[in-house]
Motif scaffolding. Structure first.
Motif, PDB file in Angstrom:
ATOM      1  N   ALA A 163      10.814   7.300  13.863  1.00  0.00           N
ATOM      2  CA  ALA A 163      12.063   6.638  14.232  1.00  0.00           C
ATOM      3  C   ALA A 163      11.902   6.005  15.605  1.00  0.00           C
ATOM      4  CB  ALA A 163      13.214   7.647  14.244  1.00  0.00           C
ATOM      5  N   VAL A 164      12.828   5.122  15.953  1.00  0.00           N
ATOM      6  CA  VAL A 164      12.864   4.524  17.281  1.00  0.00           C
ATOM      7  C   VAL A 164      14.298   4.525  17.791  1.00  0.00           C
ATOM      8  CG1 VAL A 164      12.620   2.389  18.632  1.00  0.00           C
ATOM      9  CG2 VAL A 164      10.833   3.045  17.011  1.00  0.00           C
ATOM     10  N   ARG A 165      14.489   5.004  18.998  1.00  0.00           N
ATOM     11  CA  ARG A 165      15.751   4.802  19.717  1.00  0.00           C
ATOM     12  C   ARG A 165      15.506   3.643  20.680  1.00  0.00           C
ATOM     13  NH1 ARG A 165      20.657   7.014  21.546  1.00  0.00           N
ATOM     14  NH2 ARG A 165      20.862   7.575  19.339  1.00  0.00           N
ATOM     15  N   LEU A 166      16.250   2.567  20.478  1.00  0.00           N
ATOM     16  CA  LEU A 166      16.137   1.377  21.311  1.00  0.00           C
ATOM     17  C   LEU A 166      17.403   1.244  22.149  1.00  0.00           C
ATOM     18  CD1 LEU A 166      14.787  -1.285  22.155  1.00  0.00           C
ATOM     19  CD2 LEU A 166      15.881  -2.362  20.163  1.00  0.00           C
ATOM     20  N   GLY A 185      12.373   0.745  24.303  1.00  0.00           N
ATOM     21  CA  GLY A 185      12.088   1.339  23.004  1.00  0.00           C
ATOM     22  C   GLY A 185      11.379   2.662  23.161  1.00  0.00           C
ATOM     23  N   ALA A 186      11.826   3.667  22.404  1.00  0.00           N
ATOM     24  CA  ALA A 186      11.196   4.988  22.445  1.00  0.00           C
ATOM     25  C   ALA A 186      10.954   5.463  21.018  1.00  0.00           C
ATOM     26  CB  ALA A 186      12.076   5.986  23.182  1.00  0.00           C
ATOM     27  N   ALA A 187       9.686   5.610  20.651  1.00  0.00           N
ATOM     28  CA  ALA A 187       9.349   6.171  19.345  1.00  0.00           C
ATOM     29  C   ALA A 187       9.689   7.657  19.345  1.00  0.00           C
ATOM     30  CB  ALA A 187       7.876   5.964  19.047  1.00  0.00           C
ATOM     31  N   ILE A 188      10.260   8.116  18.235  1.00  0.00           N
ATOM     32  CA  ILE A 188      10.630   9.525  18.071  1.00  0.00           C
ATOM     33  C   ILE A 188       9.818  10.070  16.900  1.00  0.00           C
ATOM     34  CG2 ILE A 188      12.501  11.152  17.646  1.00  0.00           C
ATOM     35  CD1 ILE A 188      14.449   9.095  18.770  1.00  0.00           C
ATOM     36  N   LEU A 190      28.444  -7.289  22.905  1.00  0.00           N
ATOM     37  CA  LEU A 190      28.004  -6.034  23.501  1.00  0.00           C
ATOM     38  C   LEU A 190      27.017  -6.317  24.625  1.00  0.00           C
ATOM     39  CD1 LEU A 190      27.342  -3.835  20.331  1.00  0.00           C
ATOM     40  CD2 LEU A 190      29.399  -3.868  21.773  1.00  0.00           C
ATOM     41  N   ARG A 191      27.112  -5.554  25.685  1.00  0.00           N
ATOM     42  CA  ARG A 191      26.142  -5.598  26.777  1.00  0.00           C
ATOM     43  C   ARG A 191      25.208  -4.387  26.730  1.00  0.00           C
ATOM     44  NH1 ARG A 191      29.179  -5.761  32.162  1.00  0.00           N
ATOM     45  NH2 ARG A 191      27.067  -6.151  32.915  1.00  0.00           N
ATOM     46  N   PHE A 192      25.670  -3.327  26.116  1.00  0.00           N
ATOM     47  CA  PHE A 192      24.895  -2.089  25.991  1.00  0.00           C
ATOM     48  C   PHE A 192      24.897  -1.667  24.530  1.00  0.00           C
ATOM     49  CE2 PHE A 192      24.803   2.442  25.324  1.00  0.00           C
ATOM     50  CZ  PHE A 192      23.729   2.862  26.094  1.00  0.00           C
ATOM     51  N   GLY A 193      23.773  -1.134  24.067  1.00  0.00           N
ATOM     52  CA  GLY A 193      23.708  -0.583  22.726  1.00  0.00           C
ATOM     53  C   GLY A 193      22.574   0.418  22.612  1.00  0.00           C
ATOM     54  N   ALA A 194      22.831   1.527  21.920  1.00  0.00           N
ATOM     55  CA  ALA A 194      21.795   2.511  21.606  1.00  0.00           C
ATOM     56  C   ALA A 194      21.510   2.393  20.107  1.00  0.00           C
ATOM     57  CB  ALA A 194      22.253   3.919  21.973  1.00  0.00           C
ATOM     58  N   PHE A 195      20.422   1.705  19.780  1.00  0.00           N
ATOM     59  CA  PHE A 195      20.078   1.393  18.396  1.00  0.00           C
ATOM     60  C   PHE A 195      19.154   2.458  17.821  1.00  0.00           C
ATOM     61  CE2 PHE A 195      21.309  -2.613  20.158  1.00  0.00           C
ATOM     62  CZ  PHE A 195      21.715  -3.432  19.109  1.00  0.00           C
ATOM     63  N   ASP A 196      19.315   2.715  16.526  1.00  0.00           N
ATOM     64  CA  ASP A 196      18.386   3.582  15.804  1.00  0.00           C
ATOM     65  C   ASP A 196      17.707   2.783  14.704  1.00  0.00           C
ATOM     66  OD1 ASP A 196      18.790   5.961  17.230  1.00  0.00           O
ATOM     67  OD2 ASP A 196      20.629   6.384  16.120  1.00  0.00           O
ATOM     68  N   PHE A 197      16.378   2.858  14.675  1.00  0.00           N
ATOM     69  CA  PHE A 197      15.557   2.211  13.659  1.00  0.00           C
ATOM     70  C   PHE A 197      14.635   3.251  13.037  1.00  0.00           C
ATOM     71  CE2 PHE A 197      16.606  -1.320  16.445  1.00  0.00           C
ATOM     72  CZ  PHE A 197      16.738  -2.416  15.597  1.00  0.00           C
ATOM     73  N   LEU A 198      14.191   2.961  11.818  1.00  0.00           N
ATOM     74  CA  LEU A 198      13.060   3.655  11.213  1.00  0.00           C
ATOM     75  C   LEU A 198      11.919   2.653  11.099  1.00  0.00           C
ATOM     76  CD1 LEU A 198      14.751   5.678   8.316  1.00  0.00           C
ATOM     77  CD2 LEU A 198      14.071   6.514  10.581  1.00  0.00           C
TER      78      LEU A 198
END
Length: 323
Positions: free
Chosen positions: A215-218, A227-230, A272-280
């Motif tokens: 996963a990635v938390r962006l 970007g941070a790979a989880i 939006l100016r800020f966002g915490a995105f979740d990707f796979l």
């Protein structure tokens, strides 16, 4: 990392135990920026406000425990997770009226500012999962096939077409017990009989299950991307890493150009100016969008990766050109 000690005050609107907000306040203090932090629960017993309309601008002040912030001199405003207004022992019907007036009055004065990261109105709209998924697909991001329904037959048909699917709550906490809800795997057999009939009770979101490597938390702040790979090391974490924080590791990663373009288009549309995105990250499909939290957590990512997210937020809150 910008250094700034210019005039004006930054508002931080959140509850008093918020370690994520603490990081931002500490960074602003380090820069010598004046900060007024308060919770909605501080109004009206601790927090007082006055607003006077002067042409097309509200002037006045917010005051809390001897500190104040002039409305016309707000430099930035960070909306995190405030609790509810506090009216003490007021009778229930009077409290409902007072709460509505407080939201319209204090809330209205705050909403009139354009200094928010994010503006609460835009964050509230973007928080709807159907809106997110629609705009993410329109922006060119890869989005899982998704069903939202309270029809058991439709849910079973969807699961049979995809095999195992994932149930994902559209909010993150169940009222009453305060228990956080996580994503869970669902098979077609899980949607048969009485179990399937439970679908009738409310809206349910089901998605195809994406085979993925990690996963990635962006975290995105005014166009800056972290970007941070989880990497999951348990079955529970592989399904929803939030359910087993002890079984995940992190590393900073670059954001592919196509994803970067899609994210920027998405944020522009939703203002939006800020966002915490979740990707796979799928071996076959690349980065697959799951959701964005317009008010998401990020402090543990900064601690795990060293990415300067608090500094980027402080920059955004002290940028006088923000509109």
């Amino acid at each position: 990392m910008s250094e700034s000690n210019g005039g004006g005050v930054v508002l931080v609107v959140t509850h008093w135990f918020d370690p994520t907000a603490d990081h931002v306040v500490e960074e602003l203090n380090r820069r010598g920026v004046a900060v007024l932090r308060f919770d909605a629960a501080d109004f009206p017993r601790r927090l007082t406000m006055t607003g006077i309309l002067d042409g097309a601008e509200w002037r006045g002040a917010l005051r809390l425990d001897g500190r104040s912030a002039a409305l016309e001199e707000l430099r930035g405003a960070y909306f995190r997770r405030p609790t509810v207004f506090g009216f003490g022992e007021m009778e229930e019907t009077e409290q409902a009226w007072a709460r509505a007036e407080a939201r319209a009055g204090l809330g209205g004065l705050l909403m009139a500012s354009n200094r928010w990261l994010n503006h609460p109105h835009h964050a509230g709209y973007a928080d709807f999962k159907p809106v997110q998924l629609t705009e993410a697909a329109a922006a060119g991001l890869d989005v899982p096939e998704t069903l939202i329904t309270n029809d058991p037959t439709q849910a079973r048909t969807f699961a049979e077409r995809h095999g195992d699917v994932v149930y994902k709550p559209m909010t993150h906490m169940r009222p009453g017990n305060g228990r956080t809800l996580y994503a869970s795997a669902v098979t077609p057999s899980d949607l048969e009989g009485d179990a399937g009939e439970g679908i009738v009770g409310t809206a349910h979101l089901l998605q195809e299950r994406i085979k993925h490597e990690h996963a990635v938390r962006l975290t995105v702040v005014d166009g800056m991307m972290f970007g941070a790979a989880i990497h999951a090391h348990s079955e529970a974490a592989a399904l929803d890493w939030r359910s087993d924080y002890n079984a995940v590791t992190y590393e900073a990663v670059e954001v592919p150009a196509g994803v970067r373009r899609g994210v920027m288009a998405f944020m522009k549309v939703l203002r939006l100016r800020f966002g915490a995105f979740d990707f796979l990250v799928s071996p076959d499909r690349g980065w697959v969008f799951l959701e964005v939290n317009p008010n998401g957590q990020w402090a543990w990512i900064e601690q795990a990766t060293g990415q300067p997210i608090a500094s980027a937020i402080a920059d955004a809150l002290t940028n006088q050109e923000t509109t």
